[in-house]
Write a protein that holds these residues in place. Sequence first.
Motif, PDB file in Angstrom:
ATOM      1  N   GLY A  10       0.780  -1.233   0.000  1.00 24.15           N
ATOM      2  CA  GLY A  10       0.000   0.000   0.000  1.00 24.15           C
ATOM      3  C   GLY A  10       0.811   1.283   0.000  1.00 24.15           C
ATOM      4  N   LYS A  11       2.136   1.187  -0.029  1.00 27.86           N
ATOM      5  CA  LYS A  11       2.989   2.374  -0.043  1.00 27.86           C
ATOM      6  C   LYS A  11       3.626   2.531  -1.417  1.00 27.86           C
ATOM      7  CE  LYS A  11       4.388   2.252   4.797  1.00 27.86           C
ATOM      8  NZ  LYS A  11       5.537   2.216   5.699  1.00 27.86           N
ATOM      9  N   THR A  12       3.782   3.774  -1.873  1.00 30.82           N
ATOM     10  CA  THR A  12       4.491   4.065  -3.117  1.00 30.82           C
ATOM     11  C   THR A  12       5.910   4.487  -2.757  1.00 30.82           C
ATOM     12  OG1 THR A  12       2.453   4.755  -4.214  1.00 30.82           O
ATOM     13  CG2 THR A  12       4.531   5.476  -5.198  1.00 30.82           C
ATOM     14  N   LEU A  13       6.886   3.765  -3.299  1.00 35.12           N
ATOM     15  CA  LEU A  13       8.295   4.024  -3.008  1.00 35.12           C
ATOM     16  C   LEU A  13       9.057   4.267  -4.299  1.00 35.12           C
ATOM     17  CD1 LEU A  13       8.787   1.076  -0.496  1.00 35.12           C
ATOM     18  CD2 LEU A  13       8.365   3.460   0.074  1.00 35.12           C
ATOM     19  N   GLN A  14      10.147   5.023  -4.208  1.00 33.80           N
ATOM     20  CA  GLN A  14      11.006   5.245  -5.370  1.00 33.80           C
ATOM     21  C   GLN A  14      11.935   4.060  -5.544  1.00 33.80           C
ATOM     22  OE1 GLN A  14      12.716   9.113  -5.752  1.00 33.80           O
ATOM     23  NE2 GLN A  14      14.315   8.406  -7.126  1.00 33.80           N
ATOM     24  N   LEU A  15      12.108   3.626  -6.774  1.00 32.69           N
ATOM     25  CA  LEU A  15      12.979   2.506  -7.083  1.00 32.69           C
ATOM     26  C   LEU A  15      14.420   2.868  -6.717  1.00 32.69           C
ATOM     27  CD1 LEU A  15      12.513  -0.259  -8.533  1.00 32.69           C
ATOM     28  CD2 LEU A  15      13.414   0.829 -10.567  1.00 32.69           C
ATOM     29  N   PRO A  16      15.126   2.013  -5.960  1.00 33.46           N
ATOM     30  CA  PRO A  16      16.492   2.347  -5.522  1.00 33.46           C
ATOM     31  C   PRO A  16      17.576   2.040  -6.560  1.00 33.46           C
ATOM     32  CG  PRO A  16      15.796   0.299  -4.530  1.00 33.46           C
ATOM     33  CD  PRO A  16      14.625   0.798  -5.340  1.00 33.46           C
ATOM     34  N   ARG A  17      17.297   2.398  -7.820  1.00 34.53           N
ATOM     35  CA  ARG A  17      18.256   2.236  -8.919  1.00 34.53           C
ATOM     36  C   ARG A  17      17.623   2.866 -10.154  1.00 34.53           C
ATOM     37  NH1 ARG A  17      15.498  -2.073  -7.835  1.00 34.53           N
ATOM     38  NH2 ARG A  17      14.357  -3.224  -9.423  1.00 34.53           N
ATOM     39  N   ASP A  18      18.437   3.056 -11.199  1.00 36.10           N
ATOM     40  CA  ASP A  18      17.920   3.500 -12.488  1.00 36.10           C
ATOM     41  C   ASP A  18      17.558   2.268 -13.307  1.00 36.10           C
ATOM     42  OD1 ASP A  18      18.320   6.176 -11.911  1.00 36.10           O
ATOM     43  OD2 ASP A  18      20.289   6.243 -12.866  1.00 36.10           O
TER      44      ASP A  18
END
Length: 115
Positions: A10-18
């Motif tokens: 249920g949480k939106t997170l930023q991807l920890p890589r390109d």
Amino acid sequence: TGALTFQIYGKTLQLPRDKQFFGDIDEKGRVPHYRYGGDYTPKIFPWPPFLLSIRDAINSQFKQYCNHCVVNRYMNGSDHISLHRDKTKDFVPGSRIFTVTFGAERTFRLKEDKT
């Protein structure tokens, strides 16, 4: 590449890589169907020459044609990919997933899926 996000619990997170997607694009602009994070279909760019040579080497050695690839770029020791399961719903049965690594050494862990 842009900052990709993903949802977990249920949480939106930023991807920890390109991350960038490359693959076959036919004369009508059709691309391989690839789902990423649920039913999100990312933009697929044409193969650059160095990836074409890797794709062709895989095809030659393993007799499997790869119609797309996913490139991850890890900028520092904090960038990573967590334990996950690739979505294989749209794969040809019996297909394999190939991983090619360049640059700094990273630990690559695999876990058997017993389902």
